[in-house]
Design a protein around this motif. Structure first.
Motif, PDB file in Angstrom:
ATOM      1  N   ASN A  30      -2.513  -5.365  -3.628  1.00 23.23           N
ATOM      2  CA  ASN A  30      -2.570  -4.795  -2.275  1.00 23.23           C
ATOM      3  C   ASN A  30      -1.636  -3.609  -2.068  1.00 23.23           C
ATOM      4  N   GLU A  31      -1.050  -3.124  -3.152  1.00 27.30           N
ATOM      5  CA  GLU A  31      -0.146  -1.987  -2.973  1.00 27.30           C
ATOM      6  C   GLU A  31      -0.926  -0.711  -2.697  1.00 27.30           C
ATOM      7  N   ILE A  32      -0.460   0.058  -1.706  1.00 26.26           N
ATOM      8  CA  ILE A  32      -1.003   1.393  -1.430  1.00 26.26           C
ATOM      9  C   ILE A  32      -0.056   2.360  -2.137  1.00 26.26           C
ATOM     10  N   CYS A  38       0.524   6.794   8.607  1.00 29.25           N
ATOM     11  CA  CYS A  38      -0.419   5.792   9.114  1.00 29.25           C
ATOM     12  C   CYS A  38       0.355   4.822  10.006  1.00 29.25           C
ATOM     13  N   LEU A  40       2.008   1.421  10.844  1.00 28.23           N
ATOM     14  CA  LEU A  40       2.506   0.366   9.973  1.00 28.23           C
ATOM     15  C   LEU A  40       3.574  -0.482  10.640  1.00 28.23           C
ATOM     16  N   ASP A 117      -2.783  -7.671  11.143  1.00 34.23           N
ATOM     17  CA  ASP A 117      -3.388  -7.181   9.899  1.00 34.23           C
ATOM     18  C   ASP A 117      -2.891  -5.774   9.559  1.00 34.23           C
ATOM     19  N   SER A 118      -1.685  -5.454  10.012  1.00 35.95           N
ATOM     20  CA  SER A 118      -1.111  -4.124   9.743  1.00 35.95           C
ATOM     21  C   SER A 118      -0.753  -3.949   8.277  1.00 35.95           C
ATOM     22  N   THR A 119      -0.679  -2.686   7.883  1.00 38.17           N
ATOM     23  CA  THR A 119      -0.062  -2.323   6.604  1.00 38.17           C
ATOM     24  C   THR A 119       1.445  -2.467   6.787  1.00 38.17           C
ATOM     25  N   PRO A 148      -0.321  -8.742   2.595  1.00 32.72           N
ATOM     26  CA  PRO A 148      -0.713  -7.564   3.379  1.00 32.72           C
ATOM     27  C   PRO A 148      -0.868  -6.334   2.482  1.00 32.72           C
ATOM     28  N   PRO A 149      -1.655  -5.347   2.923  1.00 31.13           N
ATOM     29  CA  PRO A 149      -1.580  -4.043   2.250  1.00 31.13           C
ATOM     30  C   PRO A 149      -0.159  -3.518   2.464  1.00 31.13           C
ATOM     31  N   PHE A 150       0.466  -2.987   1.406  1.00 32.05           N
ATOM     32  CA  PHE A 150       1.874  -2.580   1.574  1.00 32.05           C
ATOM     33  C   PHE A 150       2.204  -1.279   0.874  1.00 32.05           C
ATOM     34  N   LEU A 151       3.212  -0.611   1.426  1.00 36.53           N
ATOM     35  CA  LEU A 151       3.810   0.595   0.848  1.00 36.53           C
ATOM     36  C   LEU A 151       5.259   0.247   0.520  1.00 36.53           C
TER      37      LEU A 151
END
Length: 212
Positions: A30-32, A38, A40, A117-119, A148-151
């Motif tokens: 799930n890493e961006i 964006c 977040l 459902d946030s990044t 979660p999608p994550f940075l």
């Protein structure tokens, strides 16, 4: 010859390691990898120091696509075990401050509701904070994991600045590299703001290095 108890402890540790490895692989999917403006939720944890999942503070800030902070979440947590003295000296969080605080299962519900459902964004959260929360989910027999999608500002910095920071990618090192000033001491909320500041610099760095 190992006693039955030692064998049991070794088995529990092995199971824990294997489980962690499997979940880490799920987290990594799930890493961006590309820094971009964006909306977040930036988050950070403080921990008691002996167990990964023994979280003593969760802080998070919601950030709009334009980079404005719109909401703040901060909660101290009653620990599972005792506090490591070194951690007390770094964070300033003491046993007394945590004695009357809610326990982690209650706080996790609030935190998950805040994130939705946030990044998510944070410093070294891919290996640490996200996994700490998943280890807590395991301990409290939660069915759902935190995926979660994550940075991750540390991972992004390692890719973008391979030679510039003389191999130092900690939050303090990157703050120094970008001449940024931390707000307050090493507590979860201050570190959220620091990670966000570093992320803004990394976005600029990425845009400047991108071939046109």
């Amino acid at each position: 010859e190992m006693s039955a108890r030692q064998r049991h402890i070794a088995l529990v540790k092995k199971k824990r390691r294997n489980w962690r490895k499997q979940v880490q692989a799920q987290v990594n999917k799930n890493e961006i990898v590309t820094p971009q403006p964006c909306s977040l939720v930036v988050f950070d944890l403080e921990c008691a120091g002996f167990l990964e999942e023994d979280i003593t503070e969760i802080a998070a800030i919601r950030v709009s696509p334009h980079g404005e902070v719109t909401e703040v979440y901060q909660q101290l947590v009653r620990p599972i075990t005792r506090l490591n003295k070194k951690v007390v000296s770094i964070t300033g969080i003491t046993e007394d401050m945590l004695a009357d605080k809610p326990s982690l299962p209650d706080v996790l519900d609030d935190f998950f509701a805040f994130v939705g459902d946030s990044t998510v964004l944070g410093h070294d959260i891919g290996y640490n904070d996200i996994m700490n929360i998943n280890m807590a989910c395991r301990r409290f027999h939660r069915k759902n994991l935190f995926l979660p999608p994550f940075l991750d500002t540390e991972r992004i910095a390692k890719r973008l600045l391979p030679t510039e920071t003389s191999g130092k990618y900690g939050l303090d090192a990157l703050m120094k590299y970008y001449h940024l000033q931390a707000e307050g001491e090493h507590r979860a909320l201050a570190d959220c703001y620091s990670a966000l500041s570093v992320y803004r610099c990394l976005i600029r760095e990425f845009q400047n290095k991108k071939p046109v």
